[in-house]
Structures are given as structure tokens and as C-alpha cells.
Design a protein around this motif. Structure first.
Motif: not given
Length: 293
Positions: A90-105
Motif C-alpha cells: 500500500v505504501v509503495a502504491a501510494l508513493i507511485n500514485v504521487v510521483f508516477g502522476t508527477l512523472i507522467a505530467w
């Protein structure tokens, strides 16, 4: 190409054939659906690759009956392994939600030198053997860390490893939605006086939310079954850093395949429920957006 009937009108012009085109099997084919044979082949392949193995491991997990299954999944070591796995995933998924969205942006909205290279290495965790990822992370955060940060055999090490292997899921889900997003709506909102935070919260985030949820679900379900990336850096300490996949391997090594199958079924159920919830939430969000338009 339109087929032509052998008959002709009185003026001599050919009459177009109204019959649907025929496929290579001789059956009438349409572009709106598929033939029963195609559906049967798809179901057969899905059964051989997915359904039959899942059914086999489920049957094996109940070889000792319901009591044996419950005893296997409720053992203290098994509960600890499952709990640790779920929490760090869950922690890894939440981190990726934030930084993955930022990278995609950044990849979609910004231009910078080396953008193509960055876009290419996003998929590196897919191509890189996960055991290599664990070795690389151990070299960086292990006892001989060149940056003097020792995290091996700790929960943060598990989170880092799982974050590494699941990063592409969120990025690749959000990226195409951002590409298709209508920038004119954002510009219109800005002209009307909306600040950046309001534009993101009211316009961009609702459009991205279904993709973010699906990406988070895929990252979570990949993380709970991950083995290679944590096998070296995690330490495999029972009750502390031992994840479910390592516990399953341990049960196989001590000749307890039924217990290993039982834990595997629990992980499958967790993954299925997580994906189901996120898909329902994503569809609900999409319907809500359509209703607001």
C-alpha cells in the motif's frame, strides 16, 4: 471493397450486393462483433493460462480440508508475512500514485533535454530481472553503501524495492489520459480567474482519477506478489521483513506445499478484491463525470 451482384438494373448499372462481407472461414462477419469460434478460442486460452492454474492451486490449498486451510493462513508467521506484505505494498502504491502522476505530467506537458531517454527508462523495471533490481538496491543501500545509507533488512528497503518495480504502472496509465486531455478547458478556466490549484482539483484530477486508481491497483497487486526485488535487500526476517512470497518459498522448502498454496490463495483473493474495488470506483467516477457534462 463493395461486392457487386451479377444482376443489373434496366439501365445496365450493376446493383451493389447488400449481403455482409464473408470472412476467411466462409461465415458472414461483421465489424460489430466476433464469431463464436473466436470467443471459444479466447476462453480456451484464458482457461489454460489463467483459470486452470488458479483452480489447481485453490484445490491444493484445501487438501487438508477447511480446518487445514484456516490453520495454514492463521499461523502467526503467515499472518505477519501477509500483514507486512499488504502494508508495504500500500505504501509503495501510494508513493507511485504521487510521483508516477508527477512523472507522467512532466513527460506530457514539459519539454526538456533527454526527455526521450527518461520516457524510455520508465519501462526499465518491466525489462530488468527483478533479482538484478534487488542486487542493485543492495549495492546502493547495503552494508557497503557508497552514499552511506544502510537500509537492507528494513521495511523502508522493502518499500523502495516495491516502488521501483511498480513505478511504470501508474505512469503508463496516466500518461495517455494526459495526452488526450483538452488543454483548452484549462486555459478557459485560467482566463476566468481560476488558480492552478483550482484547475488541477476541479478539471484535471477528476479526469485522471480513474487512470490513477487503475494504476494504483495494478501497482498494489504486483507488489503483494513480488519476490525477486526484495529477496536480497529485504533480509527475509520473520515477523519483520519477511513478505508473503518469501514465506511461501519457505513453506515449499520445508515440504509444506499445502500451506504454501493456502497463502497463495489468500494473496489471489486480496489482489482480486483490490482490483474489483478500484475498477468499480473508476467506473463510478467516469459515470459521475459524464453526468456532470
Amino acid at each position: 471493397m463493395t461486392s457487386v451482384d451479377s444482376t443489373a438494373t434496366e439501365s445496365g448499372a450493376p446493383v451493389p450486393d447488400s449481403r455482409p462481407p464473408r470472412g476467411f472461414l466462409g461465415r458472414s462477419r461483421t465489424f460489430a462483433g466476433v464469431s463464436p469460434m473466436t470467443i471459444g478460442v479466447a476462453w480456451l486460452w484464458l482457461s489454460v493460462i489463467v483459470l486452470l492454474p488458479l483452480a489447481a492451486i485453490t484445490v491444493q490449498s484445501f487438501d487438508d480440508g477447511w480446518s487445514g486451510f484456516w490453520e495454514a493462513v492463521s499461523a502467526p508467521a503467515a499472518v505477519d508475512a501477509i500483514w507486512i506484505t499488504v502494508v508495504v505494498s500500500v505504501v509503495a502504491a501510494l508513493i507511485n500514485v504521487v510521483f508516477g502522476t508527477l512523472i507522467a505530467w512532466v513527460l506530457v506537458r514539459d519539454e526538456f533535454p533527454g526527455k526521450g531517454f527518461v520516457n524510455a527508462i520508465i519501462d526499465l523495471p518491466f525489462a530488468l530481472p527483478t533479482i538484478v533490481a534487488s542486487l542493485v538496491l543492495l549495492s546502493l543501500y547495503g552494508p557497503n553503501s557508497p552514499i552511506d545509507i544502510q537500509l537492507n533488512a528494513t521495511k523502508p528497503a522493502l518499500v523502495i524495492a516495491l516502488t521501483f518495480v511498480t513505478l511504470p504502472f501508474v505512469v503508463r496509465q496516466v500518461q495517455p489520459v494526459l495526452i488526450e486531455l483538452d488543454v483548452d478547458v484549462e486555459e478557459a478556466a485560467a482566463v476566468l480567474g481560476a488558480n492552478n490549484l483550482t484547475i488541477f482539483r476541479k478539471i484535471i484530477l477528476p479526469a485522471l482519477l480513474p487512470a490513477i486508481l487503475i494504476g494504483a491497483g495494478l501497482a498494489f497487486t504486483r507488489a503483494i506478489g513480488e519476490f525477486g526485488s526484495v529477496v536480497l535487500i529485504g533480509g527475509n526476517i520473520p515477523g519483520d521483513t519477511q513478505v508473503a512470497s518469501q514465506y511461501i518459498q519457505q513453506q515449499i522448502e520445508i515440504d509444506a506445499p499445502i500451506d504454501a498454496a493456502a497463502i497463495s490463495v489468500v494473496l489471489l483473493l486480496i489482489a482480486f478484491v483490490a482490483l474489483l474495488i478500484l475498477r468499480v470506483a473508476g467506473r463510478w467516477q467516469s459515470k459521475r463525470e459524464d453526468a456532470d457534462r
